[in-house]
Scaffold this motif. Sequence first.
Motif, short mmCIF file in Angstrom:
data_model
loop_
_atom_site.label_atom_id
_atom_site.label_comp_id
_atom_site.label_asym_id
_atom_site.label_seq_id
_atom_site.Cartn_x
_atom_site.Cartn_y
_atom_site.Cartn_z
N LEU A 37 64.03 26.70 23.66
CA LEU A 37 65.03 27.13 22.66
C LEU A 37 65.89 28.27 23.20
N SER A 38 67.19 28.22 22.94
CA SER A 38 68.12 29.21 23.49
C SER A 38 67.75 30.65 23.14
N GLY A 39 67.49 30.90 21.88
CA GLY A 39 67.15 32.25 21.44
C GLY A 39 68.37 33.08 21.08
N ILE A 61 74.48 18.32 24.94
CA ILE A 61 73.46 17.41 25.50
C ILE A 61 72.13 18.16 25.48
N GLY A 62 71.21 17.74 24.62
CA GLY A 62 69.91 18.41 24.50
C GLY A 62 69.87 19.32 23.29
N THR A 63 69.62 18.71 22.11
CA THR A 63 69.62 19.48 20.84
C THR A 63 68.37 20.34 20.72
N TYR A 67 68.74 25.08 17.64
CA TYR A 67 69.14 26.49 17.64
C TYR A 67 70.54 26.68 18.23
N SER A 68 70.80 26.08 19.38
CA SER A 68 72.10 26.29 20.03
C SER A 68 73.23 25.63 19.24
N ALA A 69 72.96 24.48 18.65
CA ALA A 69 74.00 23.79 17.87
C ALA A 69 74.41 24.64 16.67
N ILE A 85 73.25 15.54 21.12
CA ILE A 85 72.42 14.40 21.51
C ILE A 85 71.00 14.86 21.87
N GLU A 86 70.02 14.20 21.28
CA GLU A 86 68.61 14.50 21.57
C GLU A 86 67.85 13.19 21.77
N VAL A 87 67.10 13.12 22.86
CA VAL A 87 66.39 11.86 23.16
C VAL A 87 65.04 11.77 22.42
N GLY A 113 69.03 9.60 21.05
CA GLY A 113 69.10 8.60 22.12
C GLY A 113 69.30 9.28 23.45
N ASP A 114 69.38 8.49 24.49
CA ASP A 114 69.61 9.03 25.83
C ASP A 114 71.08 9.46 25.97
N ALA A 115 71.27 10.67 26.49
CA ALA A 115 72.62 11.25 26.54
C ALA A 115 73.63 10.32 27.21
N MET A 131 75.80 21.67 28.23
CA MET A 131 74.89 20.79 28.97
C MET A 131 73.51 21.44 29.03
N ASP A 132 72.54 20.86 28.34
CA ASP A 132 71.21 21.50 28.27
C ASP A 132 70.11 20.44 28.13
N GLY A 133 70.34 19.26 28.74
CA GLY A 133 69.36 18.17 28.61
C GLY A 133 68.42 18.11 29.80
C1 LIG Z 1 66.27 22.92 27.01
S1 LIG Z 1 66.05 21.83 25.66
C2 LIG Z 1 67.51 22.11 24.71
C3 LIG Z 1 67.49 23.43 24.00
C4 LIG Z 1 68.55 23.58 22.95
N1 LIG Z 1 69.88 23.30 23.47
C5 LIG Z 1 68.52 24.98 22.42
O1 LIG Z 1 69.24 25.81 22.96
O2 LIG Z 1 67.73 25.27 21.53
C6 LIG Z 1 66.37 20.26 26.38
C7 LIG Z 1 66.36 19.12 25.40
O3 LIG Z 1 66.97 18.01 26.04
C8 LIG Z 1 66.33 16.84 25.60
N2 LIG Z 1 66.59 15.76 26.56
C9 LIG Z 1 65.95 15.51 27.74
N3 LIG Z 1 66.45 14.42 28.30
C10 LIG Z 1 67.44 13.97 27.49
C11 LIG Z 1 68.32 12.86 27.55
N4 LIG Z 1 68.25 12.00 28.56
N5 LIG Z 1 69.20 12.69 26.55
C12 LIG Z 1 69.25 13.57 25.51
N6 LIG Z 1 68.43 14.63 25.40
C13 LIG Z 1 67.53 14.83 26.38
C14 LIG Z 1 64.85 17.26 25.54
O4 LIG Z 1 64.12 16.37 24.71
C15 LIG Z 1 64.96 18.67 24.98
O5 LIG Z 1 64.83 18.69 23.59
#
Ligand SMILES: C[S@@+](CC[C@H](N)C(=O)[O-])C[C@H]1O[C@@H](n2cnc3c(N)ncnc32)[C@H](O)[C@@H]1O
Length: 210
Positions: A37-39, A61-63, A67-69, A85-87, A113-115, A131-133
């Motif tokens: 989580l970003s914090g 990318i990566g919900t 928190y960040s959204a 987007i969250e997988v 789904g997949d980003a 970009m955080d996936g």
């Molecule tokens: C570092 S965390 C994101 C933290 C978030 N942005 C925040 O600041 O609180 C990475 C997230 O990316 C997701 N993720 C990983 N691979 C992914 C993909 N291929 N497509 C979408 N999301 C993905 C993970 O499940 C995880 O929840």
Amino acid sequence: MDLDLEKYILEHIDAEEDVLRELDRFTHLNVLRARMLSGHLQGTLLKMLCRMINPQAVLEIGTFTGYSAISMVRGLSSQAHIHTIEVNDELESVIRRFFHKAGVSNQITLHIGDALDVIDKLTMNFDLVFMDGDKRQYPAYYNAVFPRLNQGGYILADNILWGGKVSQPNMPDDEYTKGIMDFNDMVKADARVEKVILPIRDGLTLIRKK
Ligand SMILES: C[S@@+](CC[C@H](N)C(=O)[O-])C[C@H]1O[C@@H](n2cnc3c(N)ncnc32)[C@H](O)[C@@H]1O
């Protein structure tokens, strides 16, 4: 960062809003790998960057738990919209619950789904991409979002120092470090963008499309 310095910084920036504090706490008590989580510090920076850039269309990318959204939406105008987007579909109910609690459900569209698949299906362009996936896929994310980024638009890429592993002399033998290092080299060599790395948290690259 030194814990005393971090505490000092957090005491001298805007206070964390209640719903974000609750989400942080909930995530740490209930969700695996909560440190993703970003914090408060990075969330406040994301909000400020949104105020400065004033994007109309944002892609995340990566919900994770949202928190960040939520932080970014706090810095947006009321007409702006985030696609996130969250997988991991196990996180969907938590994300939706906290988006509702934060009163941002109308400004954020969650895609499970997949980003790379989701980006392919989205039809709009973006002014800002966070970009955080999956770190192994950063080069692929970059290639996928670049044509969809408006001129003058920004990509913010998180975790690009990867706990300091990127500067270790021996070549990494794990796919995550390699993904980040390939991405960093790719951005460095890309003359179509301006870039700067902020050593905040695990490293954040700010990239602007010329
Ligand atoms: C570092 S965390 C994101 C933290 C978030 N942005 C925040 O600041 O609180 C990475 C997230 O990316 C997701 N993720 C990983 N691979 C992914 C993909 N291929 N497509 C979408 N999301 C993905 C993970 O499940 C995880 O929840």
